[in-house]
Scaffold this active site. Structure first.
Site, PDB file in Angstrom:
ATOM      1  N   HIS A   1      -8.078  -1.360  11.333  1.00 38.79           N
ATOM      2  CA  HIS A   1      -8.198  -0.119  10.584  1.00 38.79           C
ATOM      3  C   HIS A   1      -9.289  -0.153   9.501  1.00 38.79           C
ATOM      4  CE1 HIS A   1      -5.427  -1.730   7.181  1.00 38.79           C
ATOM      5  NE2 HIS A   1      -5.821  -2.725   7.937  1.00 38.79           N
TER       6      HIS A   1
ATOM      7  N   HIS B   1     -10.782  -9.800   9.692  1.00 38.95           N
ATOM      8  CA  HIS B   1     -10.620  -8.610   8.851  1.00 38.95           C
ATOM      9  C   HIS B   1     -10.669  -9.073   7.396  1.00 38.95           C
ATOM     10  CE1 HIS B   1      -9.180  -4.977   7.144  1.00 38.95           C
ATOM     11  NE2 HIS B   1      -7.880  -5.192   7.242  1.00 38.95           N
TER      12      HIS B   1
ATOM     13  N   HIS C   1       0.601 -10.246  10.964  1.00 37.04           N
ATOM     14  CA  HIS C   1       1.850 -10.079  10.214  1.00 37.04           C
ATOM     15  C   HIS C   1       3.008 -10.088  11.190  1.00 37.04           C
ATOM     16  CE1 HIS C   1      -0.239  -8.938   6.510  1.00 37.04           C
ATOM     17  NE2 HIS C   1      -0.928  -8.052   7.189  1.00 37.04           N
TER      18      HIS C   1
ATOM     19  N   ASP D   1      -5.179  -9.614   2.141  1.00 37.37           N
ATOM     20  CA  ASP D   1      -4.036 -10.334   2.693  1.00 37.37           C
ATOM     21  C   ASP D   1      -4.451 -11.262   3.831  1.00 37.37           C
ATOM     22  OD1 ASP D   1      -4.569  -7.827   3.872  1.00 37.37           O
ATOM     23  OD2 ASP D   1      -2.667  -7.809   4.932  1.00 37.37           O
TER      24      ASP D   1
ATOM     25  N   GLU E   1      -9.725  -7.593   4.485  1.00 33.89           N
ATOM     26  CA  GLU E   1      -8.716  -7.209   3.498  1.00 33.89           C
ATOM     27  C   GLU E   1      -8.038  -8.451   2.916  1.00 33.89           C
ATOM     28  OE1 GLU E   1      -5.605  -3.474   3.133  1.00 33.89           O
ATOM     29  OE2 GLU E   1      -6.227  -4.183   5.104  1.00 33.89           O
TER      30      GLU E   1
ATOM     31  N   TYR F   1       5.125  -0.121  11.152  1.00 36.55           N
ATOM     32  CA  TYR F   1       3.789  -0.641  10.834  1.00 36.55           C
ATOM     33  C   TYR F   1       2.710   0.293  11.383  1.00 36.55           C
ATOM     34  CZ  TYR F   1       0.146  -4.179  10.197  1.00 36.55           C
ATOM     35  OH  TYR F   1      -0.981  -4.852   9.800  1.00 36.55           O
TER      36      TYR F   1
ATOM     37  N   HIS G   1       0.820  -1.220   0.000  1.00 38.30           N
ATOM     38  CA  HIS G   1       0.000   0.000   0.000  1.00 38.30           C
ATOM     39  C   HIS G   1       0.853   1.270   0.000  1.00 38.30           C
ATOM     40  CE1 HIS G   1      -2.821  -3.036   0.914  1.00 38.30           C
ATOM     41  NE2 HIS G   1      -3.051  -2.793   2.185  1.00 38.30           N
TER      42      HIS G   1
ATOM     43  N   ASP H   1      -4.604  -7.153  12.500  1.00 46.01           N
ATOM     44  CA  ASP H   1      -3.526  -6.232  12.132  1.00 46.01           C
ATOM     45  C   ASP H   1      -2.902  -5.503  13.318  1.00 46.01           C
ATOM     46  OD1 ASP H   1      -3.131  -6.604   9.422  1.00 46.01           O
ATOM     47  OD2 ASP H   1      -4.786  -5.304   8.854  1.00 46.01           O
TER      48      ASP H   1
END
Length: 332
Positions: free
Chosen positions: A148, A78, A226, A82, A80, A195, A24, A167
């Protein structure tokens, strides 16, 4: 590839992305990992998945422990990509699995994956405070919207004092060691700061609200989505403290001087400003945008009391490097 045991009957089954160098617009020189977790009890639970192109790696790790068709629940903390990118593929194997998520997560999953848009029966909708018993263990859920994304949530296993916050508390690090004590402390905390600065910074109010819930939980392990898993008490206490400080925008006596220059005039001004801070005994950092990536600049400035930005004039405007940085900073 093999799963790695975190605690009894709880395994890491994720994937390591050794070659990732951008996320990103955020520079990731150390790669990253997509951490997926398997909880085995009377019911078998997969917590989050991995990026779609890493599905085979995740699947091979699951197979080293169980037959993946036996998965009963898939928790999506989440949406997203990934984290949920491999969801359709694992559902082709775990045909009887139910998806656990909150209202926003379910809505977004249906938008992202057409195969799920007409299949409401596959979802179990939860909200903060809900629990699902899986045998000797329970899954508890806490919604942390806008940390987020609107769907972001935490899964907690109280019997094992283990937190799966997606995250939150993550770092972009590719490392086979898995646990926090397997890597140099300075690297671990620098990447955690980077991060936060480049992903979480603008959600400080929401992070503070999430801490109101975390204060009520008894946990000794944080399995982020992560990077490294937090288990060492010293490190665990320190990352929680740092997150609180970052969320409250607490600063140090520090200045970050950011600029680009065509013929060194703006550079000379930057160094004069540096000298002025130095005379006041204020620690300072000078960052020329020709040589420093915007994500590294953000990492430096989140705890700085003073932020100075300079640009020469180019065609009656500022340098594109400076305007690009300001746009990136404003978003965060």
């Amino acid at each position: 590839m093999l799963a790695k045991e975190i605690k009894k009957d709880i395994f890491w089954v994720g994937a390591i992305d050794w070659d990732l160098r951008e996320f990103h617009g955020y520079r990731t020189p150390k790669g990253s990992s997509y951490n997926s977790y398997l909880v085995i009890d009377k019911k078998t639970v997969l917590i989050d998945t991995v990026k779609e192109y890493k599905f085979d790696e995740m699947l091979s790790r699951i197979k080293s422990i169980i037959d993946p068709s036996k998965i009963d629940y898939i928790v999506i903390n989440h949406v997203e990509m990934d984290h949920s990118g491999s969801l359709p593929k694992i559902l082709e194997i775990a045909k009887n699995a139910k998806i656990i998520s909150n209202k926003f997560g379910i809505e977004e999953l249906k938008k992202h994956f057409f195969s799920l848009s007409e299949n409401s029966d596959i979802f179990i909708e939860i909200k903060t405070g809900d629990k699902i018993n899986i045998g000797s263990k329970n899954l508890e859920f806490i919604q942390i919207p806008m940390v987020h994304w609107p769907d972001s949530m935490i899964t907690f296993v109280p019997e094992y004092k283990i937190l799966f916050p997606n995250d939150a508390f993550g770092q972009h690090i590719a490392h086979d060691g898995l646990f926090d004590y397997c890597i140099e402390k300075d690297i671990l905390f620098h990447e955690a700061k980077s991060y936060y600065a480049n992903i979480v910074l603008c959600y400080g109010n929401q992070v503070q609200k999430a801490f109101e819930y975390l204060a009520k939980l008894d946990f000794d392990t944080i399995c982020a989505s992560h990077g490294m898993i937090w288990t060492k008490k010293e490190f665990l206490d320190e990352i929680l403290s740092k997150y609180k400080n970052w969320a409250e925008n607490l600063t140090e006596k520090k200045a970050v001087i950011i600029f680009d220059s065509m013929w060194h005039s703006t550079e000379k001004i930057a160094y004069k400003i540096y000298e002025a801070f130095e005379q006041q005994n204020i620690f300072s950092v000078i960052l020329d945008l020709k040589y420093n990536h915007v994500s590294d600049v953000m990492t430096e400035l989140i705890d700085a009391e003073y932020i100075c930005v300079g640009s020469p004039t180019l065609n009656n405007n500022m340098m594109p490097t400076v305007s690009g940085f300001l746009t990136y900073m404003k978003g965060l």
